[in-house]
Design an enzyme around this catalytic site. Structure first.
Site, short mmCIF file in Angstrom:
data_model
loop_
_atom_site.label_atom_id
_atom_site.label_comp_id
_atom_site.label_asym_id
_atom_site.label_seq_id
_atom_site.Cartn_x
_atom_site.Cartn_y
_atom_site.Cartn_z
N CYS A 109 -6.54 13.55 8.16
CA CYS A 109 -6.30 11.78 8.43
C CYS A 109 -7.85 11.69 8.80
CB CYS A 109 -5.28 11.88 9.59
SG CYS A 109 -5.36 10.09 10.55
N ASP A 155 -0.76 15.56 6.65
CA ASP A 155 -1.69 14.95 5.58
C ASP A 155 -3.02 15.59 5.46
OD1 ASP A 155 -2.89 12.84 4.11
OD2 ASP A 155 -3.33 11.49 5.96
N GLU A 174 -11.84 9.12 -0.96
CA GLU A 174 -12.50 9.30 -0.10
C GLU A 174 -13.64 10.27 0.02
OE1 GLU A 174 -8.80 9.80 2.03
OE2 GLU A 174 -9.05 11.75 2.72
N TYR A 218 0.94 -1.20 0.04
CA TYR A 218 -0.09 0.05 0.21
C TYR A 218 0.79 1.19 0.11
CZ TYR A 218 -3.22 3.42 2.02
OH TYR A 218 -4.01 4.78 2.20
N ASN A 257 -8.90 -0.71 8.16
CA ASN A 257 -7.56 0.16 8.58
C ASN A 257 -7.33 -0.01 10.00
OD1 ASN A 257 -5.64 2.04 8.61
ND2 ASN A 257 -7.06 3.74 7.97
N HIS A 259 -8.04 4.22 -3.47
CA HIS A 259 -9.00 4.59 -2.77
C HIS A 259 -9.20 5.74 -2.90
CE1 HIS A 259 -7.04 5.78 0.86
NE2 HIS A 259 -6.41 4.62 1.00
N ASP A 266 -6.48 9.93 -1.95
CA ASP A 266 -7.26 11.02 -1.15
C ASP A 266 -8.65 11.23 -1.78
OD1 ASP A 266 -4.87 11.28 0.58
OD2 ASP A 266 -4.31 13.25 -0.13
N ASP A 268 -3.41 5.17 -1.83
CA ASP A 268 -4.11 6.26 -1.40
C ASP A 268 -4.45 7.50 -2.36
OD1 ASP A 268 -5.40 8.31 0.21
OD2 ASP A 268 -3.86 7.90 1.77
N ARG A 293 -13.85 4.76 0.04
CA ARG A 293 -13.73 5.11 1.52
C ARG A 293 -14.57 6.06 2.10
NH1 ARG A 293 -8.16 7.43 4.52
NH2 ARG A 293 -9.35 9.22 5.78
N GLU A 336 -13.78 4.14 7.33
CA GLU A 336 -12.61 4.67 8.09
C GLU A 336 -13.12 4.74 9.47
OE1 GLU A 336 -9.73 4.95 8.43
OE2 GLU A 336 -8.87 6.88 7.80
C1 LIG Z 1 -4.91 5.40 5.63
C2 LIG Z 1 -4.54 6.78 5.70
O1 LIG Z 1 -5.30 7.33 4.88
C3 LIG Z 1 -3.23 6.81 5.17
O2 LIG Z 1 -2.82 7.88 4.32
O3 LIG Z 1 -2.28 5.98 5.22
C4 LIG Z 1 -4.54 7.43 7.20
C5 LIG Z 1 -3.69 6.84 8.00
C6 LIG Z 1 -3.27 7.47 9.28
O4 LIG Z 1 -2.96 8.70 9.07
O5 LIG Z 1 -3.18 6.76 10.33
C7 LIG Z 1 -5.86 7.60 7.62
O6 LIG Z 1 -6.55 6.62 8.33
O7 LIG Z 1 -6.63 8.73 7.29
MG LIG Z 2 -4.62 8.83 3.65
#
Ligand SMILES: C[C@](O)(C(=O)O)[C@H](CC(=O)O)C(=O)O
Ligand SMILES: [Mg+2]
Length: 288
Positions: free
Chosen positions: A119, A55, A111, A41, A206, A109, A84, A82, A154, A184
């Site tokens: 996040c 993030d 979201e 991933y 996750n 994925h 986004d 990812d 997501r 999520e």
């Molecule tokens: C899965 C996730 O989108 C990621 O970017 O790895 C994050 C992980 C995290 O920040 O712990 C998310 O869950 O938003």
């Molecule tokens: Mg992410």
């Protein structure tokens, strides 16, 4: 081997729960493959943090796709990415999907957050309307050239509008053509089980650390019906802690000698890279 990366990922999830570790660079993907993982991933969180920013959607599609392409080239394993919020609206999503697909990844994925995204395990998230997200899913499905390229939806609804809305949205995204669902930030084992009972589709759990979800095992989530179990930042967090400790010790001691036993050796590194294979091929080409 499956004909496409997307098909490889689909075959894995059909065969039972597949553990999917985040790999924060292409070398880590090679390590994961060597250790025995079957899929990997690319985490937006790790890509962002690794580049020194939070993030929250600061890096763009070009940066994501470039990292994805280098990672996909370093491993034979299918790479889930990812993407986004898709880096914009429906027409951006079309282009995002085409770029990721051309980079050789198994799928992405998308979201249902508004920008700036967060996040999924933080407070302060907001959602786009479910119809807006469904339109993005339709755009993603229409844009892919290979029908096996995975479009995973997501939903971040659990932490915003609640569990029932997460279920409702998942069903709407499936109806729009999503191949798999990523609920999520569910908060208890019971919620994970209930979600799997209510949403009949390939599901991803996750298991990120220090978030809202309990850290359940692949076996536990598999028994509930999850097809994929994600560990997006596990290796990243351990590696960053190790780097910090090494730098502290080096700074204090003025030499690195005590750190040697904790290092990947030169020989180990070259082995993971298949350096001898490169040299052998070069000699072969020169011999003609
Ligand atoms: C899965 C996730 O989108 C990621 O970017 O790895 C994050 C992980 C995290 O920040 O712990 C998310 O869950 O938003
Ligand atoms: Mg992410």
């Amino acid at each position: 081997m499956a004909a496409t990366a997307g098909l490889a990922l689909r075959q894995l999830w059909a065969a039972g729960p597949v553990a999917v570790p985040g790999v924060f660079n292409p070398l880590t993907a090679r390590l994961a493959e060597r250790v025995g993982f079957r899929a990997v991933y690319m985490s937006g969180g790790a890509l962002s943090a690794g580049n020194g920013v939070p993030d929250i959607g600061l890096l763009g599609v070009t940066e994501f796709v470039q990292a994805a392409q280098l990672t996909a080239q370093a491993t034979t394993l299918p790479l889930l990415c990812d993407a986004d919020t898709g880096f914009g609206e429906t027409l951006n999503v079309e282009r995002t999907v085409r770029l990721f697909e051309a980079a050789g990844v198994a799928g992405v994925h998308l979201e249902d957050q508004v920008m700036p995204k967060r996040c999924g395990h933080l407070a302060g998230k907001s959602l786009v309307d479910a119809d807006v997200m469904a339109a993005k899913v339709r755009a993603a499905v229409a844009a892919r050239r290979d029908a096996s390229f995975v479009v995973m939806a997501r939903t971040d609804a659990r932490g915003v509008t609640g569990f029932d809305d997460a279920v409702r949205r998942a069903k709407q995204y499936l109806a729009a053509g999503a191949d798999a669902i990523f609920p999520e930030a569910l908060e208890t084992a019971e919620e994970f089980a209930r979600f799997a009972a209510e949403v009949k589709a390939p599901l991803l759990a996750n298991m990120t650390e220090f978030g809202k979800s309990p850290n359940l095992s692949v076996a536990e989530l598999g028994a509930m019906g999850y097809a994929m179990v994600l560990f997006p930042l596990t290796a990243f967090r351990v590696a960053m802690k190790a780097a910090e400790e090494a730098l502290k010790e080096l700074h204090a001691a003025g030499h690195q000698r005590d750190l040697l036993p904790r290092m990947q050796t030169r020989a180990e590194l070259y082995d993971v890279l298949d350096y001898p294979g490169y040299e052998a091929r070069d000699r072969g080409y020169l011999r003609g």
